[in-house]
Design a protein around this motif. Sequence first.
Motif, mmCIF file in Angstrom:
data_model
loop_
_atom_site.group_PDB
_atom_site.id
_atom_site.type_symbol
_atom_site.label_atom_id
_atom_site.label_comp_id
_atom_site.label_asym_id
_atom_site.label_seq_id
_atom_site.Cartn_x
_atom_site.Cartn_y
_atom_site.Cartn_z
ATOM 1 N N LYS A 241 49.520 46.105 27.909
ATOM 2 C CA LYS A 241 50.046 45.763 29.234
ATOM 3 C C LYS A 241 48.914 45.957 30.232
ATOM 4 O O LYS A 241 48.206 46.971 30.193
ATOM 5 N N LEU A 242 48.740 44.975 31.127
ATOM 6 C CA LEU A 242 47.687 45.040 32.133
ATOM 7 C C LEU A 242 48.237 44.601 33.474
ATOM 8 O O LEU A 242 49.197 43.823 33.539
ATOM 9 N N GLU A 243 47.629 45.094 34.545
ATOM 10 C CA GLU A 243 48.073 44.738 35.884
ATOM 11 C C GLU A 243 47.066 43.802 36.542
ATOM 12 O O GLU A 243 45.885 44.127 36.654
ATOM 13 N N THR A 244 47.541 42.625 36.960
ATOM 14 C CA THR A 244 46.708 41.663 37.666
ATOM 15 C C THR A 244 47.136 41.620 39.133
ATOM 16 O O THR A 244 48.127 42.250 39.534
ATOM 17 N N SER A 245 46.410 40.830 39.917
ATOM 18 C CA SER A 245 46.762 40.707 41.339
ATOM 19 C C SER A 245 48.100 40.014 41.520
ATOM 20 O O SER A 245 48.756 40.151 42.549
#
Length: 346
Positions: free
Chosen positions: A291-295
Amino acid sequence: LVPTGEEDEEEEEYPDIPVTIITGYLGAGKTSLLTYILNEQHGKRVAVIVNEYGEGEAAEQPGALGVGDEKYEEWLEMTNGCLCCSIKSNAVLALEKLMEKQGKFDYVLIETTGLADPGNIAQTFWLDEGLSKLYLDGIVTVCDGYNFLQTIQEAGGAVTECARQIALADVIMVNKQDLISSSVRDKISEEIAAMNTTCAIHYTTYSRVNLDSILGIQAYSSTADPPSSQDHVIGSGVSTVTLTTEGLVKRADIEKALETLLWADQDNEPDSEDHELTDSGKMTILRIKGKLETSQGWVMVQGVRDIFEISEIKPVQGSNFNQHLVFIGIHLDKQRLVNLTNMALR
């Protein structure tokens, strides 16, 4: 126009159906599990695809499941409300026939043969548009607890199909727990954790398990639990590497890094018509989770072999969201993985 009194029937809309892939060596207990699902009154409507391995393999025959000696390729309704279909080749065709019976089942379970790589079937649900109403829910590997440690030791450090099945699993059922001591059980848990830090482990006797622990587990959803951040490497050649990051990442950079990793920088191509991987000594990715957080928000990364998917997700209230990418594979080189993903995770 004269009214006829007949109205066009609207096609009923059914929810998408979760699919579970079950794998494991001959003798591990897959047949016992399938027999339980197809015969017991457990209250779940499960459609089971039995993969018929071949003549003479009694444990893989439909008769062993207590559903008759006659070979069949059509879907049969069982007395407990489940459905069963035996196939010798293409599971996709059986699934397409199954979708004609929507409304009669809530789960699908696909059995692989003892020597099969579940990764090939798992990729199908991302590549075949005809299966859009089905989604991969999880991979369950059944292990023979009594012979597990001996099987690992006899491999002598080689990458076996057993190790690959464990590496790809979301849930592992260690069967025959009544035949092993608590110390052996602890050693088995250690060996499994060394190959796959992200899977759940259940110990069973005669493959009796709470079906809620293997069906509808949403292993590919935003509710899946975060993995351990600890790396593991063992003599089998199968290991886990976890990379973490803070701050926002760019989705385009993630895609580029994974494309380079999976398509240009490693040995993920099958070496035979049976789509089996041989141990070439090169780095081979079997599973990717993360899981990753983008803009634009959070995304989930899922991959099996050389196929990956990045999808938008919303954090579930109360869930523990942290940024990570987990690689499970053969001969993993952590520094190479760090270098390849550094641009995306900087």
